[in-house]
Design a protein around this motif. Structure first.
Motif, PDB file in Angstrom:
ATOM      1  N   TYR A  55       0.805  -1.222   0.000  1.00  0.00           N
ATOM      2  CA  TYR A  55       0.000   0.000   0.000  1.00  0.00           C
ATOM      3  C   TYR A  55       0.844   1.281   0.000  1.00  0.00           C
ATOM      4  CZ  TYR A  55      -4.289  -2.680   0.788  1.00  0.00           C
ATOM      5  OH  TYR A  55      -5.356  -3.534   0.659  1.00  0.00           O
ATOM      6  N   SER A  73     -13.210   1.304  -1.275  1.00  0.00           N
ATOM      7  CA  SER A  73     -12.297   1.253  -0.134  1.00  0.00           C
ATOM      8  C   SER A  73     -13.098   1.175   1.160  1.00  0.00           C
ATOM      9  CB  SER A  73     -11.397   2.493  -0.110  1.00  0.00           C
ATOM     10  OG  SER A  73     -10.723   2.567   1.133  1.00  0.00           O
ATOM     11  N   LEU A  80      -6.923   5.105   6.585  1.00  0.00           N
ATOM     12  CA  LEU A  80      -7.667   6.219   5.954  1.00  0.00           C
ATOM     13  C   LEU A  80      -6.763   7.197   5.200  1.00  0.00           C
ATOM     14  CD1 LEU A  80     -10.395   7.083   8.627  1.00  0.00           C
ATOM     15  CD2 LEU A  80     -10.708   5.875   6.464  1.00  0.00           C
ATOM     16  N   GLN A  83      -5.254   6.421   1.747  1.00  0.00           N
ATOM     17  CA  GLN A  83      -6.132   6.320   0.580  1.00  0.00           C
ATOM     18  C   GLN A  83      -5.688   7.221  -0.578  1.00  0.00           C
ATOM     19  OE1 GLN A  83     -10.573   5.280   1.627  1.00  0.00           O
ATOM     20  NE2 GLN A  83      -9.886   6.928   2.917  1.00  0.00           N
ATOM     21  N   LEU A  86      -4.063   5.011  -2.860  1.00  0.00           N
ATOM     22  CA  LEU A  86      -5.076   4.175  -3.525  1.00  0.00           C
ATOM     23  C   LEU A  86      -5.706   4.961  -4.675  1.00  0.00           C
ATOM     24  CD1 LEU A  86      -7.096   2.561  -0.545  1.00  0.00           C
ATOM     25  CD2 LEU A  86      -5.162   1.597  -1.755  1.00  0.00           C
ATOM     26  N   PRO A 100     -14.388   6.116  -1.594  1.00  0.00           N
ATOM     27  CA  PRO A 100     -13.487   6.121  -0.441  1.00  0.00           C
ATOM     28  C   PRO A 100     -14.183   5.586   0.793  1.00  0.00           C
ATOM     29  CG  PRO A 100     -14.248   8.344  -0.903  1.00  0.00           C
ATOM     30  CD  PRO A 100     -14.841   7.468  -1.962  1.00  0.00           C
ATOM     31  N   SER A 101     -13.396   5.262   1.808  1.00  0.00           N
ATOM     32  CA  SER A 101     -13.954   4.722   3.043  1.00  0.00           C
ATOM     33  C   SER A 101     -14.598   5.864   3.841  1.00  0.00           C
ATOM     34  CB  SER A 101     -12.850   4.041   3.854  1.00  0.00           C
ATOM     35  OG  SER A 101     -13.416   3.277   4.880  1.00  0.00           O
ATOM     36  N   LYS A 121     -10.618  11.617   6.585  1.00  0.00           N
ATOM     37  CA  LYS A 121     -11.625  11.398   5.525  1.00  0.00           C
ATOM     38  C   LYS A 121     -11.759  12.652   4.671  1.00  0.00           C
ATOM     39  CE  LYS A 121     -14.242   7.678   7.676  1.00  0.00           C
ATOM     40  NZ  LYS A 121     -15.516   7.108   8.068  1.00  0.00           N
ATOM     41  N   THR A 124      -8.917  12.916   2.291  1.00  0.00           N
ATOM     42  CA  THR A 124      -9.109  11.987   1.170  1.00  0.00           C
ATOM     43  C   THR A 124     -10.043  12.600   0.128  1.00  0.00           C
ATOM     44  OG1 THR A 124      -8.808  10.113   2.637  1.00  0.00           O
ATOM     45  CG2 THR A 124      -9.913   9.657   0.549  1.00  0.00           C
TER      46      THR A 124
END
Ligand SMILES: NC(=O)c1ccc[n+]([C@@H]2O[C@H](COP(=O)([O-])OP(=O)(O)OC[C@H]3O[C@@H](n4cnc5c(N)ncnc54)[C@H](OP(=O)(O)O)[C@@H]3O)[C@@H](O)[C@H]2O)c1
Length: 300
Positions: A55, A73, A80, A83, A86, A100-101, A121, A124
């Motif tokens: 990752y 995700s 978090l 990401q 990602l 996204p998560s 978050k 992200t």
């Protein structure tokens, strides 16, 4: 028109990821690949293709995402901030939709956005939206579902029934949106099958709204022998306490969870969703009987 067929799920072994994986697999609508960290001990159903990735490596993740139409995700707290890699890998691999998560409070609410617990978050979201503004050929959907209903009762998060002393915030009458894990999975299937309608926006779902007092009533009904001694608390005090501890450098789970309680139970944080995407995404309403069934298991 973009059609999502190949879907990669990251974090599919987690509290949320595992039930989402099950619902997506059961839908039989997609070719699923689980992407898991190198060194992770997580196990998955034998029928699922699992790809291990580093990752911290853009190349490793890009190759894991090659050929995927969407990446979902569901990484937990520790994953978090990572990401961003990602997202960069999804863009490099030509992925069309990134989820996204999120899966919780409404970060589009300005008060929620100020709560420190949601910093990663928000970072992200910023990364993803800036990439799109700069011309990246990817889209996003943020799934907003409030607190998890079944998980939230099992761990005593929405109502702490196990110890018999549930904390009722602001009197316990406030209605809030809450969603079962299976219905969050259904929402993800709905997003992936409604590409245009869910493009570059949050989607709001709930199994139902409910108050803590109503949850307590149902708990008393399914476990009449159990004694409940509710403790009253205020979200203002909760926030003040978390703010003070954070200012002293206490970045602990209870401090952060305090902010999550505020986002769910305080009127000013939009925890009862007004406009819902349930119908579009095929998310069903949960009855009192379903909540009772969850509570029965929790209180057994
Ligand atoms: N609304 C609610 O009530 C509620 C409640 C809980 C959680 N949530 C949200 O749901 C999402 C998922 O949370 P969760 O509790 O299900 O997560 P989790 O179980 O803690 O972790 C999910 C997966 O993330 C992967 N992971 C772990 N550490 C990682 C790292 N350092 N970097 C990257 N990936 C890592 C692991 O998968 P592998 O081992 O396969 O790599 C793990 O199984 C989060 O956004 C969380 O905030 C919402």
């Amino acid at each position: 028109m973009v059609s999502i067929k190949n879907v990669a799920i990251v974090g599919a072994s987690g509290s949320l990821g595992a039930p989402i994986l099950k619902v997506i697999l059961d839908s039989a609508k997609f070719n699923i690949t689980v992407v898991s960290r190198e060194g992770s001990k997580a196990t998955f159903p034998s029928s699922v293709k699992v790809v291990k990735a580093d990752y911290n490596s853009l190349d490793s993740l890009t190759s894991a995402f090659k050929g995927q139409d969407a990446v979902v995700s569901t990484v937990g707290t520790e994953g978090l901030l990572g990401q961003s890699v990602l997202i960069d890998a999804a863009i490099a691999a030509g992925v069309k939709r990134f989820l996204p998560s999120e899966f919780g409070s409404d970060l589009s609410n300005p008060n929620v956005a100020k709560l420190p617990v949601f910093g990663y978050k928000l970072a992200t979201r910023k990364h993803l939206e800036e990439k799109i503004q700069a011309g990246a050929d990817i889209t996003y959907t943020y799934v907003i579902n409030g607190g998890f209903l079944d998980w939230g009762l099992e761990v005593g998060f929405l109502l702490n029934t196990k110890e018999g002393k549930p904390t009722l915030y602001n009197g316990g009458d406030r209605q809030f949106s809450t969603t079962t894990l299976a219905s969050v999975g259904q929402a993800v299937v709905g997003v992936l099958t409604h590409y245009e309608e869910t493009k570059n926006r949050p989607v709001y779902i709930q199994s139902r709204t409910i108050s803590q007092n109503h949850l307590l009533e149902l708990a008393k009904k399914v476990a009449p022998e159990k004694k409940f001694e509710p403790v009253v608390a205020s979200t203002d005090d909760m926030k003040k306490s978390s703010d003070e501890k954070l200012a002293k450098g206490e970045v602990t789970m209870p401090v952060m969870v305090g902010y999550i309680f505020v986002s769910i139970f305080d009127e000013a944080y939009g925890g009862r969703f007004v406009k819902l995407d349930n119908e579009l995404l095929g998310v069903p309403e949960a009855s009192d009987a379903e909540v009772e069934a969850i509570l029965k298991k929790v209180l057994a």
